[in-house]
Scaffold this active site. Structure first.
Site, mmCIF file in Angstrom:
data_model
loop_
_atom_site.group_PDB
_atom_site.id
_atom_site.type_symbol
_atom_site.label_atom_id
_atom_site.label_comp_id
_atom_site.label_asym_id
_atom_site.label_seq_id
_atom_site.Cartn_x
_atom_site.Cartn_y
_atom_site.Cartn_z
ATOM 1 N N HIS A 83 22.942 31.091 -13.244
ATOM 2 C CA HIS A 83 22.842 31.948 -14.434
ATOM 3 C C HIS A 83 21.944 31.324 -15.506
ATOM 4 C CE1 HIS A 83 25.437 35.253 -13.427
ATOM 5 N NE2 HIS A 83 26.404 34.430 -13.047
ATOM 6 N N ASP A 95 21.395 37.073 -6.723
ATOM 7 C CA ASP A 95 22.609 37.526 -7.413
ATOM 8 C C ASP A 95 22.332 38.779 -8.243
ATOM 9 O OD1 ASP A 95 25.305 37.305 -8.306
ATOM 10 O OD2 ASP A 95 24.595 36.381 -10.164
ATOM 11 N N HIS A 117 28.734 30.489 -4.746
ATOM 12 C CA HIS A 117 28.168 30.461 -6.098
ATOM 13 C C HIS A 117 29.140 30.977 -7.156
ATOM 14 C CE1 HIS A 117 27.422 34.740 -5.308
ATOM 15 N NE2 HIS A 117 27.173 34.903 -6.600
ATOM 16 N N ASP A 118 30.052 31.866 -6.795
ATOM 17 C CA ASP A 118 31.005 32.424 -7.765
ATOM 18 C C ASP A 118 32.411 31.872 -7.591
ATOM 19 O OD1 ASP A 118 29.409 33.981 -9.356
ATOM 20 O OD2 ASP A 118 29.723 35.837 -8.229
ATOM 21 N N LYS A 134 35.054 31.685 -10.367
ATOM 22 C CA LYS A 134 35.768 32.860 -10.886
ATOM 23 C C LYS A 134 37.251 32.841 -10.514
ATOM 24 C CE LYS A 134 31.889 36.107 -11.232
ATOM 25 N NZ LYS A 134 31.333 37.403 -10.779
#
Length: 574
Positions: free
Chosen positions: A473, A501, A414-415, A418
Site C-alpha cells: 500500500h 491488488d 499480503h492481507d 487483516k
C-alpha cells in the site's frame, strides 16, 4: 648369398613395420594395421581378426578386410568353442585349411566374407604367455606360404612382437574406459542434486544411465503404495512414450522380483528367464535381449522427537537394457549402476519429501488466506487472485523462477494482517470513519508482526519477500501507508503486489459498488503510473492481461461454471 641377404632384408622390413605399428596406443588402429600386414605377408585376398573375451569366453569381431558385407559383423560375438577360429584357440597353434567351403568347422551362418569365393584359409591364434588374446584368419592364400619354414617364422615373429602391444592397448583402453566412467559417475552424482523436480530428475537419471553403461535403454519403476503396484515413470529408448505409466502387479517380472527381494539381477539372455515380462516389449516395439536390474534403496525419514530416524526402504527399481556393443553385462556395469541407483534413490526420496513439504506448506498458506476470506466474505478469493496476478506480472518482468515462487507465496499472504482488524471494521459495508480507516491501514504492519511472532521471517522463503506484505500500500510519491516510503525504498515485490491488488479490488464485486470495467481500471493504473504505481509493473499486468493470463473475478466464475457444465455433459454422454 643374395637370397640370404634378401630374406634378412625382408625380416628387417617386417620388424620395422611391426615396430611402427606398435607405436600406436589406439587398439582399433593397431588391430587394423596388424591384419593389413599379415594379409600382405601371406599374399591373401581377405582376412578377419577377433579378440578373445576371457570373462564371457567369447570371440569378438574387431576387423574385417576384403569383404564390405563383413563390416556389419564388427562388434558381433560368438562362442569361443565354435567355428574354425574357436578350434584354433583350443589348439593353441596355427593351422591351414585347404577347402574352407567344405570344412565342417566353418560357420556359414555369419557370412563374414560375403560373396567372396573361399578356397583356403590360414588361422593364427594370438597367444600371450600361452593364454589366448585373439585369432587372425586370412583367406585365399597359396599353400606354399605355410610350407615355407622361413615364412612361418616371419609370421610368428610378427604376431609374437605385436600380441604384447595388442594386450597393452586393450588394457589401456579398458583403463581409459573405467576412468571415463568413474569421472562421468562423479559428474552425474553432483548434477543429480541440481533439481528437486521428480520427473526431471528421473529423466536425467535415465539419460545418465544410458550414457554411463552404454546401453540402448533404461527405465525406472516406482512403488505406488496407494494402489500397491509398480508404475513405470520414465523409460529411455525409442517408443518410450508408448509405455509411460505402464503398471505391473507387485512381484511380477524381473523388476518386480528385484523390488520385492532387494537383490540385483543380471540376465544376459532374457529368453531363458521365466521371470521376464514380455508385455513391455509388445507395447513399445522394443526388443529386450539383456537386462540389469537394481533396487532403488533410499533412506526413510521417520519423524519423532527432536531428530528423525533414518531407516532404509526400497522405493522402486532401475533397469538397464541391451549393451550397445552386444556384450554381456559385467561386474563393472553392476557396480556402476548400483552406485548410480543408490545416489538416485536418495535424491528421488528427497524430491518426494520436498513435494510433500511444499504441498503441506501451500495448504497451510491456503488455510491462512481462507481464514482471511472468512473474516471478510466480500473479498472471497481475493488473496489467490492477487497471487496469480502477481506471478503473471513477475513472469512478464522476467524474474527468475525462485523469485517467482517466493512472490507466489508472499503475495498470497499480503492481507494476512487483516486477521487482527476487528470484524466491525472489516465487514462494515459503508464508508469507514477516520479512526476505523487508521486501524485498517495498520494491516500491513499487523501482517509483518504475524510473520515475526510465528518465526516465519526466519524462513529463506519469506526472508527476501516480506515487502509483498509490508509495502503493497506504499506509493512511489511517498503518499502511501503505513510508512510513507517512496521510490526505490519500496521493495519490488511490494510494487508488483500493489498493482495486482488494485486491479483485483476494482474489478471485483463489493457490497458498496459494482465492479469497474476492465478498460477503466487499466486506464486508471496507467494514469497512476510513476506517481502511485511502478510503470513497468503496470505495463507487465496489461501485457499479461492481453495474453489471457489475468482474469477478473466474474470471468473466473464464468470459466469455472462453463468447465463444470462441460464436464457434466461428458459424464452424461459416456
Amino acid at each position: 648369398m643374395a637370397s640370404q641377404e634378401s630374406r634378412l632384408q625382408r625380416y628387417l622390413e617386417v620388424t620395422q613395420r611391426a615396430n611402427q605399428i606398435a607405436d600406436s596406443t589406439q587398439l582399433d588402429h593397431l588391430l587394423d594395421r596388424l591384419l593389413d600386414l599379415i594379409i600382405e605377408i601371406t599374399e591373401s585376398e581377405a582376412g578377419t581378426l577377433y579378440l578373445y573375451d576371457a570373462i564371457t569366453h567369447e570371440l569378438i569381431f574387431k576387423v574385417v578386410k576384403g569383404s564390405p558385407a563383413g563390416q556389419a559383423l564388427i562388434g558381433r560375438r560368438l562362442s569361443a568353442d565354435t567355428g574354425i577360429a574357436g578350434y584354433a584357440l583350443q589348439q593353441r597353434q596355427p593351422f591351414f585349411v585347404h577347402d574352407v567351403a567344405n570344412d565342417p568347422r566353418w560357420n556359414r551362418s555369419f557370412g563374414e566374407m560375403g560373396v567372396l569365393a573361399l578356397r583356403t584359409m590360414f588361422c593364427i591364434p594370438l597367444l600371450l604367455r600361452g593364454e589366448p588374446v585373439g585369432v587372425v584368419q586370412v583367406f585365399n592364400l597359396s599353400p606354399e606360404v605355410v610350407d615355407d619354414d622361413e615364412e612361418m617364422a616371419l609370421i610368428e615373429l610378427l604376431t609374437s612382437r605385436l600380441v604384447t602391444e595388442v594386450e597393452k592397448a586393450r588394457l589401456l583402453e579398458e583403463s581409459w574406459r573405467r576412468e571415463r566412467r568413474q569421472q562421468a559417475l562423479v559428474e552425474i552424482v553432483s548434477q543429480l542434486t541440481a533439481t528437486l523436480d521428480r520427473d526431471e530428475l528421473l529423466r536425467r537419471i535415465m539419460n545418465y544411465a544410458c550414457d554411463l553403461l552404454e546401453v540402448e535403454a533404461a527405465s525406472i519403476w516406482l512403488i505406488d503404495r496407494e494402489r500397491n503396484d509398480l508404475v513405470l515413470h520414465i523409460a529411455g529408448g525409442r517408443h518410450s512414450e508408448r509405455v509411460e505409466s505402464l503398471r505391473l502387479p507387485r512381484g511380477q517380472g524381473i523388476i518386480g522380483h528385484v523390488i520385492e527381494t532387494g537383490e540385483t539381477v543380471v540376465v544376459n539372455d532374457v529368453r531363458h528367464d521365466h521371470r521376464f515380462y514380455q508385455g513391455l516389449d509388445q507395447r513399445s516395439g522394443f526388443q529386450t535381449r539383456a537386462i540389469l536390474c537394481v533396487p532403488l534403496r533410499s533412506p526413510r525419514i521417520v519423524l519423532g522427537g527432536e531428530r528423525g530416524e533414518i531407516e532404509g526402504m526400497i522405493i522402486g527399481g532401475a533397469q538397464a537394457l541391451n549393451p550397445r556393443d552386444n556384450r554381456p553385462f559385467v561386474a563393472e556395469d553392476i557396480s556402476l549402476f548400483q552406485m548410480l541407483a543408490s545416489q538416485a534413490a536418495t535424491v528421488i526420496r528427497l524430491a518426494e519429501l520436498y513435494c510433500e513439504t511444499d504441498s503441506l506448506f501451500t495448504r497451510i498458506i491456503d488455510a491462512i488466506t481462507g481464514a482471511i476470506d472468512l473474516k471478510d466474505p466480500y473479498t472471497r478469493g481475493h488473496s489467490q487472485r492477487v497471487s496469480d496476478f502477481s506471478v503473471a506480472i513477475a513472469q512478464e518482468l522476467g524474474l527468475p523462477r525462485d523469485q517467482i515462487y517466493q512472490l507466489r507465496v508472499a503475495s498470497k499472504l499480503h492481507d494476512v494482517g487483516k486477521i487482527r482488524v476487528p470484524d466491525h471494521i472489516l465487514k462494515k459495508p459503508g464508508r469507514l470513519e477516520e479512526a476505523e480507516f487508521a486501524e485498517m491501514r495498520r494491516h500491513p504492519m499487523y501482517g509483518m508482526e504475524f510473520l515475526r511472532d510465528n518465526g516465519l521471517l526466519e524462513l529463506e522463503l519469506l526472508r527476501n519477500s516480506w515487502s509483498a506484505l509490508a509495502h503493497h500500500h506504499e506509493r512511489l510519491d511517498g503518499r502511501g501507508y503505513p510508512q510513507g516510503l517512496s521510490g526505490e525504498a519500496i521493495g519490488l515485490f511490494g510494487r508488483i503486489v500493489a498493482v495486482a491488488d488494485v486491479f483485483d479490488a476494482l474489478t471485483s464485486n463489493r457490497p458498496y459498488r459494482p465492479p469497474m470495467a476492465v478498460d477503466e481500471v487499466l486506464a486508471l493504473l496507467r494514469r497512476g503510473a510513476g506517481s502511485e504505481f511502478d510503470p513497468a509493473c503496470v505495463e507487465a499486468l496489461i501485457r499479461a492481461r492481453e495474453k489471457g493470463l489475468i482474469l477478473t473475478q466474474d470471468e473466473r466464475d464464468r470459466a469455472l461454471a462453463s468447465a463444470k457444465e462441460h464436464y457434466h455433459e461428458r459424464a452424461v454422454n459416456r
